[in-house]
Enzyme design. Structure first.
Site, PDB file in Angstrom:
ATOM      1  N   ARG A 241      38.906  30.884  34.759  1.00 54.94           N
ATOM      2  CA  ARG A 241      38.196  30.585  35.815  1.00 54.94           C
ATOM      3  C   ARG A 241      39.405  29.724  36.691  1.00 54.94           C
ATOM      4  O   ARG A 241      39.790  28.652  36.236  1.00 54.94           O
ATOM      5  CB  ARG A 241      36.952  29.969  35.356  1.00 54.94           C
ATOM      6  CG  ARG A 241      35.904  30.714  34.967  1.00 54.94           C
ATOM      7  CD  ARG A 241      35.151  31.482  36.152  1.00 54.94           C
ATOM      8  NE  ARG A 241      34.205  32.270  35.645  1.00 54.94           N
ATOM      9  CZ  ARG A 241      34.466  33.800  34.812  1.00 54.94           C
ATOM     10  NH1 ARG A 241      35.524  34.155  34.802  1.00 54.94           N
ATOM     11  NH2 ARG A 241      33.207  34.330  34.692  1.00 54.94           N
ATOM     12  N   GLU A 270      36.470  32.464  45.976  1.00 56.91           N
ATOM     13  CA  GLU A 270      36.840  34.074  45.932  1.00 56.91           C
ATOM     14  C   GLU A 270      35.833  34.799  46.862  1.00 56.91           C
ATOM     15  O   GLU A 270      34.762  34.188  46.936  1.00 56.91           O
ATOM     16  CB  GLU A 270      36.643  34.549  44.485  1.00 56.91           C
ATOM     17  CG  GLU A 270      37.679  33.994  43.523  1.00 56.91           C
ATOM     18  CD  GLU A 270      37.534  34.500  42.181  1.00 56.91           C
ATOM     19  OE1 GLU A 270      36.848  35.473  41.959  1.00 56.91           O
ATOM     20  OE2 GLU A 270      38.266  34.161  41.295  1.00 56.91           O
ATOM     21  N   HIS A 289      41.284  38.718  41.303  1.00 55.09           N
ATOM     22  CA  HIS A 289      40.105  38.872  39.988  1.00 55.09           C
ATOM     23  C   HIS A 289      39.772  40.066  39.617  1.00 55.09           C
ATOM     24  O   HIS A 289      38.605  40.657  39.624  1.00 55.09           O
ATOM     25  CB  HIS A 289      38.843  37.995  40.490  1.00 55.09           C
ATOM     26  CG  HIS A 289      37.992  37.544  39.381  1.00 55.09           C
ATOM     27  ND1 HIS A 289      37.139  36.325  39.487  1.00 55.09           N
ATOM     28  CD2 HIS A 289      37.951  37.691  38.102  1.00 55.09           C
ATOM     29  CE1 HIS A 289      36.548  36.333  38.390  1.00 55.09           C
ATOM     30  NE2 HIS A 289      37.217  36.946  37.404  1.00 55.09           N
TER      31      HIS A 289
END
Length: 319
Positions: A241, A270, A289
């Protein structure tokens, strides 16, 4: 519940690759539900509310679109939140429960993230992205890569994912060290690693890979003091994370050449801002991601989501 003659309205959010409807058998919902897929991401809460107001069911992919109390309270038609993976910290479950909204989850596998971690490690030490770009531009060799055998892999968080990442490091002939707040020497040894202090983890590691759950204890755990301990030849990898690392401190360390590089799949915010330094720093290998974005896991996510909606529809009919 909508009028029994009207189909349930389902929203599928953040389907970036436009694959949601092909990854599962949604036909079982025909006649009972109308599915709308959104391929883009809407970060503004008011825009999220405006988009979701007509829907009875909202399908969310991991933490891409947070469903906070403020958002949930303004969605009067919402009856089911169908989330992916075992849990989703970006959903205010208490707010949903208070409103009588069910929250359903799916199965999960860590395999894609484990494999992605090693893709990033190998891509970083062998400069694969830059070498590929050079080749496409008509050039030839530019960099000298780094061998992994005999180097030290430092694992920050030796849990379910970290221990599997360590196992692969051992196959490469790397020396394994690890630290986390609750890690014992016995547990580290079971994964083939040696328990060291947090400071020694950063001092000794040639590759420092992060595998922690984001919590109040882990947020900001890696900042300027820790980065200052790292070798100038070392690399930091994060598929966990973004907020575990103090982003500004990492940018500074990379700009100043305090560490050789970073390979990052997760970020504070994000999608990543278009002008973010991680998009332009030459010693950063950054991906959007995609650690969990694999066909097998997506098929599981979406099929479990369909099954959850089917089950929920059956309970509504019975009620």
């Amino acid at each position: 519940m909508p009028n029994s003659q009207e189909p349930v309205k389902i929203a599928v959010l953040d389907d970036y690759q436009n694959v949601a409807l092909s990854m599962a058998d949604w036909s079982v919902l025909e006649g009972r539900a109308a599915v709308t897929v959104f391929n883009d991401h809407t970060p503004d809460p008011d825009a999220v509310i405006a988009r979701l107001e007509p829907f009875d069911v909202v399908c969310v992919m991991r933490e891409r679109t947070p469903l906070t109390r403020a958002i949930i309270s303004r969605l009067p038609k919402l009856r089911l939140i169908a989330s992916t993976a075992f849990a989703n910290a970006s959903i205010d479950v208490e707010a949903a429960t208070e409103r009588g909204i069910e929250v359903a989850h799916t199965g999960y596998s860590s395999t894609p993230t484990i494999e992605m971690t090693w893709a990033l490690i190998l891509g970083s030490v062998r400069n694969l992205a830059d070498e590929n770009a050079t080749l496409r531009a008509g050039g030839w060799q530019r960099h000298v890569g780094v061998d992994l055998k005999g180097r030290t892999l430092g694992v920050l968080g030796l849990g379910r994912i970290g221990s599997e990442v360590a196992k692969i490091g051992r196959a490469f002939g790397m020396n394994l060290i690890a630290w986390s707040q609750n890690l014992t020497a016995e547990r580290a040894a079971e994964a083939g690693a040696s328990l060291v202090s947090k400071e020694e983890l950063f001092r000794q590691a040639d590759i420092l890979t992060i595998h922690l759950v984001l919590s109040h204890r882990s947020r900001g755990l890696v900042g300027a003091p820790e980065l200052a301990l790292m070798k100038a030849t070392s690399r930091l990898v994060n598929t966990s994370r973004g907020p575990i690392v103090v982003e500004a401190d990492l940018v500074a360390a990379l700009r100043d050449g305090k560490i050789a590089g970073a390979a990052i799949d997760v970020f504070d915010r994000e999608p990543l801002a278009v002008d973010h330094p991680f998009r332009s720093l030459t010693n950063v290998l950054a991906t959007p991601h995609i650690g969990y974005v694999s066909r097998d896991l997506y098929e599981r996510f979406y099929q479990d989501t369909v099954d959850n909606i089917q089950r929920w529809l059956a309970t509504q009919k019975a009620g």
